[in-house]
Design a protein around this motif. Structure first.
Motif, PDB file in Angstrom:
ATOM      1  N   GLU A 151       0.783   4.747   0.561  1.00 62.78           N
ATOM      2  CA  GLU A 151       1.809   4.295  -0.419  1.00 62.78           C
ATOM      3  C   GLU A 151       1.881   2.461  -0.651  1.00 62.78           C
ATOM      4  OE1 GLU A 151       3.251   5.992  -4.804  1.00 62.78           O
ATOM      5  OE2 GLU A 151       3.606   6.779  -2.621  1.00 62.78           O
ATOM      6  N   ALA A 152       2.954   2.535  -0.202  1.00 67.06           N
ATOM      7  CA  ALA A 152       3.368   1.929   0.185  1.00 67.06           C
ATOM      8  C   ALA A 152       2.634   0.597   1.536  1.00 67.06           C
ATOM      9  CB  ALA A 152       4.708   1.911   1.916  1.00 67.06           C
ATOM     10  N   GLN A 153       1.790   0.870   1.896  1.00 72.62           N
ATOM     11  CA  GLN A 153       1.073  -0.260   3.151  1.00 72.62           C
ATOM     12  C   GLN A 153      -0.243  -0.049   1.005  1.00 72.62           C
ATOM     13  OE1 GLN A 153       0.369  -1.728   5.056  1.00 72.62           O
ATOM     14  NE2 GLN A 153       2.281  -0.661   6.123  1.00 72.62           N
ATOM     15  N   TRP A 154      -0.418   0.225   0.666  1.00 72.27           N
ATOM     16  CA  TRP A 154      -1.054  -0.158  -0.669  1.00 72.27           C
ATOM     17  C   TRP A 154      -0.163  -0.780  -1.487  1.00 72.27           C
ATOM     18  CZ3 TRP A 154      -6.139   0.881   0.612  1.00 72.27           C
ATOM     19  CH2 TRP A 154      -6.499   0.615  -0.230  1.00 72.27           C
ATOM     20  N   GLN A 155       1.142  -1.393  -1.611  1.00 72.49           N
ATOM     21  CA  GLN A 155       1.331  -1.845  -2.418  1.00 72.49           C
ATOM     22  C   GLN A 155       1.974  -3.278  -2.165  1.00 72.49           C
ATOM     23  OE1 GLN A 155       2.212  -1.090  -5.770  1.00 72.49           O
ATOM     24  NE2 GLN A 155       0.994   1.654  -4.435  1.00 72.49           N
ATOM     25  N   ARG A 156       1.381  -3.905  -0.903  1.00 69.18           N
ATOM     26  CA  ARG A 156       1.204  -5.047  -0.530  1.00 69.18           C
ATOM     27  C   ARG A 156       0.033  -6.309  -1.670  1.00 69.18           C
ATOM     28  NH1 ARG A 156       2.944  -6.981   4.060  1.00 69.18           N
ATOM     29  NH2 ARG A 156       2.287  -8.963   5.415  1.00 69.18           N
ATOM     30  N   PRO A 157       0.603  -7.194  -2.011  1.00 60.68           N
ATOM     31  CA  PRO A 157       0.210  -8.141  -3.042  1.00 60.68           C
ATOM     32  C   PRO A 157      -1.450  -8.254  -2.920  1.00 60.68           C
ATOM     33  CG  PRO A 157       1.675  -8.766  -2.265  1.00 60.68           C
ATOM     34  CD  PRO A 157       2.475  -7.936  -1.564  1.00 60.68           C
ATOM     35  N   SER A 158      -1.478  -8.240  -1.577  1.00 65.02           N
ATOM     36  CA  SER A 158      -2.992  -8.551  -0.935  1.00 65.02           C
ATOM     37  C   SER A 158      -3.843  -7.385  -0.662  1.00 65.02           C
ATOM     38  CB  SER A 158      -2.833  -9.308   0.423  1.00 65.02           C
ATOM     39  OG  SER A 158      -2.665  -8.643   1.126  1.00 65.02           O
ATOM     40  N   VAL A 159      -3.691  -6.362  -0.967  1.00 66.43           N
ATOM     41  CA  VAL A 159      -4.210  -5.084  -0.651  1.00 66.43           C
ATOM     42  C   VAL A 159      -4.189  -4.748  -2.217  1.00 66.43           C
ATOM     43  CG1 VAL A 159      -4.362  -2.905  -0.687  1.00 66.43           C
ATOM     44  CG2 VAL A 159      -3.562  -4.153   1.163  1.00 66.43           C
ATOM     45  N   GLN A 160      -3.328  -5.247  -3.460  1.00 57.35           N
ATOM     46  CA  GLN A 160      -3.171  -4.095  -4.593  1.00 57.35           C
ATOM     47  C   GLN A 160      -4.046  -5.853  -5.627  1.00 57.35           C
ATOM     48  OE1 GLN A 160      -1.943  -2.526  -6.846  1.00 57.35           O
ATOM     49  NE2 GLN A 160      -1.742  -1.173  -5.438  1.00 57.35           N
ATOM     50  N   GLU A 161      -4.222  -7.037  -5.064  1.00 60.00           N
ATOM     51  CA  GLU A 161      -5.311  -8.332  -5.660  1.00 60.00           C
ATOM     52  C   GLU A 161      -7.151  -7.271  -5.228  1.00 60.00           C
ATOM     53  OE1 GLU A 161      -7.031 -12.820  -5.525  1.00 60.00           O
ATOM     54  OE2 GLU A 161      -5.505 -11.785  -4.248  1.00 60.00           O
ATOM     55  N   TRP A 162      -7.263  -6.856  -4.329  1.00 61.93           N
ATOM     56  CA  TRP A 162      -8.641  -5.792  -3.910  1.00 61.93           C
ATOM     57  C   TRP A 162      -8.902  -4.972  -4.951  1.00 61.93           C
ATOM     58  CZ3 TRP A 162     -12.970  -7.647  -1.949  1.00 61.93           C
ATOM     59  CH2 TRP A 162     -14.052  -6.499  -1.599  1.00 61.93           C
ATOM     60  N   VAL A 163      -7.432  -4.404  -5.131  1.00 60.23           N
ATOM     61  CA  VAL A 163      -7.302  -2.924  -5.734  1.00 60.23           C
ATOM     62  C   VAL A 163      -7.673  -3.098  -7.144  1.00 60.23           C
ATOM     63  CG1 VAL A 163      -5.818  -0.993  -6.601  1.00 60.23           C
ATOM     64  CG2 VAL A 163      -6.455  -2.011  -3.941  1.00 60.23           C
ATOM     65  N   ASN A 164      -7.545  -4.321  -7.394  1.00 64.08           N
ATOM     66  CA  ASN A 164      -7.634  -5.053  -8.986  1.00 64.08           C
ATOM     67  C   ASN A 164      -8.112  -5.197  -9.775  1.00 64.08           C
ATOM     68  OD1 ASN A 164      -5.491  -3.136  -9.914  1.00 64.08           O
ATOM     69  ND2 ASN A 164      -3.886  -4.527  -9.375  1.00 64.08           N
ATOM     70  N   GLN A 165      -9.400  -5.468  -8.292  1.00 60.19           N
ATOM     71  CA  GLN A 165     -10.763  -6.048  -8.764  1.00 60.19           C
ATOM     72  C   GLN A 165     -11.371  -5.488  -9.916  1.00 60.19           C
ATOM     73  OE1 GLN A 165     -11.782  -9.735  -8.024  1.00 60.19           O
ATOM     74  NE2 GLN A 165     -10.163  -9.836  -6.214  1.00 60.19           N
ATOM     75  N   PRO A 166     -12.681  -6.232 -10.660  1.00 62.75           N
ATOM     76  CA  PRO A 166     -13.478  -5.142 -11.668  1.00 62.75           C
ATOM     77  C   PRO A 166     -14.223  -4.398 -11.364  1.00 62.75           C
ATOM     78  CG  PRO A 166     -13.735  -7.438 -11.892  1.00 62.75           C
ATOM     79  CD  PRO A 166     -12.594  -7.668 -10.878  1.00 62.75           C
ATOM     80  N   ARG A 167     -14.624  -3.558 -11.074  1.00 61.45           N
ATOM     81  CA  ARG A 167     -14.902  -2.383 -11.405  1.00 61.45           C
ATOM     82  C   ARG A 167     -16.172  -1.753 -12.142  1.00 61.45           C
ATOM     83  NH1 ARG A 167     -11.139  -2.474  -7.293  1.00 61.45           N
ATOM     84  NH2 ARG A 167     -11.568  -2.759  -5.392  1.00 61.45           N
ATOM     85  N   PRO A 168     -17.635  -1.787 -12.451  1.00 61.07           N
ATOM     86  CA  PRO A 168     -17.958  -0.895 -12.873  1.00 61.07           C
ATOM     87  C   PRO A 168     -17.222   0.631 -12.360  1.00 61.07           C
ATOM     88  CG  PRO A 168     -19.451  -1.863 -11.278  1.00 61.07           C
ATOM     89  CD  PRO A 168     -18.619  -2.187 -11.044  1.00 61.07           C
ATOM     90  N   GLY A 169     -17.073   1.551 -13.917  1.00 59.06           N
ATOM     91  CA  GLY A 169     -16.888   2.705 -13.868  1.00 59.06           C
ATOM     92  C   GLY A 169     -15.652   2.919 -13.871  1.00 59.06           C
ATOM     93  N   CYS A 170     -14.690   1.703 -14.167  1.00 57.40           N
ATOM     94  CA  CYS A 170     -13.241   1.332 -14.014  1.00 57.40           C
ATOM     95  C   CYS A 170     -12.788   1.873 -15.647  1.00 57.40           C
ATOM     96  CB  CYS A 170     -12.446   0.702 -13.507  1.00 57.40           C
ATOM     97  SG  CYS A 170     -12.867   0.854 -11.417  1.00 57.40           S
TER      98      CYS A 170
END
Length: 214
Positions: free
Chosen positions: A195-214
């Motif tokens: 969970e801590a690694q997932w909060q890294r800004p570079s990771v979050q930028e990918w996580v928050n990309q627009p995706r179908p189904g989101c």
């Protein structure tokens, strides 16, 4: 294929932003603070099989990198190339043995744990989903192997594998998050690390990309 800019550096990724390996290359570029153009490859339309794409990716897979005429595929190779060529945040530890361990982790995550990857695909991490079926016996065995290895790799009390963040942390956190996000049981220490690694800004930028189904 769709583009979003006009830079000498281009990163080719799947148009749904679901590839964990494309995420690794994306995070590496963001950590290095290298301007790049994002090129979206529609795998559903088999754009990776287009002869024009083969000029960029010999393996016809994503991700692929184009750096002013130099082309490279495979996310770990892309990370190593960026580390060797560009300054910025270090993607690997400076110590030779620690660097070798980081590469060991990356290679292992790409070649093993197939039952987890099949039953807890990257879609579990990046898309909304309902209740998932329990892991099969094969996936449970892979989970135990992943937990044992991560506990050996990750020193107690640390939120990164080495003294500083490395790209191997992103890869390992993604594998753990396939399980954590799905609600599968993980030791608290490993869940907190992921969970801590997932909060890294570079990771979050990918996580928050627009995706179908989101």
């Amino acid at each position: 294929m769709n583009t979003t800019g006009g830079c000498a550096m281009k990163l080719f990724v799947d148009s749904n932003y679901l590839s964990p390996y494309a995420m690794t290359a994306f995070v590496a570029l963001r950590e290095k603070q290298i301007p790049f153009e994002l090129v979206l490859v529609n795998l559903g339309r088999q754009e990776q099989s287009d002869p024009l794409y083969a000029e960029v990716s010999t393996t016809r897979r994503v991700p692929a990198l184009s750096d002013d005429g130099f082309h490279l595929s495979e996310s770990s190779a892309i990370c190593e190339y960026l580390e060797d060529r560009y300054p910025g945040t270090a993607l690997y530890p400076a110590d030779i043995q620690s660097k070798a361990k980081a590469r060991e982790i990356q290679a292992w995550l790409r070649s093993d744990l197939m039952p987890i990857r099949q039953e807890r695909s990257a879609e579990v991490v990046f898309l909304k989903h309902g209740a998932l079926p329990p892991l099969t016996a094969e996936a449970q065995a892979a989970l135990r192997k992943l937990v044992a290895a991560t506990q050996a790799y990750l020193p107690p009390g640390r939120t990164s594998l080495f003294d500083q963040w490395s790209i191997a942390d992103t890869d390992l956190a993604l594998m753990l998050n396939r399980l954590r996000v799905a609600g599968d049981a993980l030791p608290a220490r490993l869940a907190a690390y992921a969970e801590a690694q997932w909060q890294r800004p570079s990771v979050q930028e990918w996580v928050n990309q627009p995706r179908p189904g989101c």
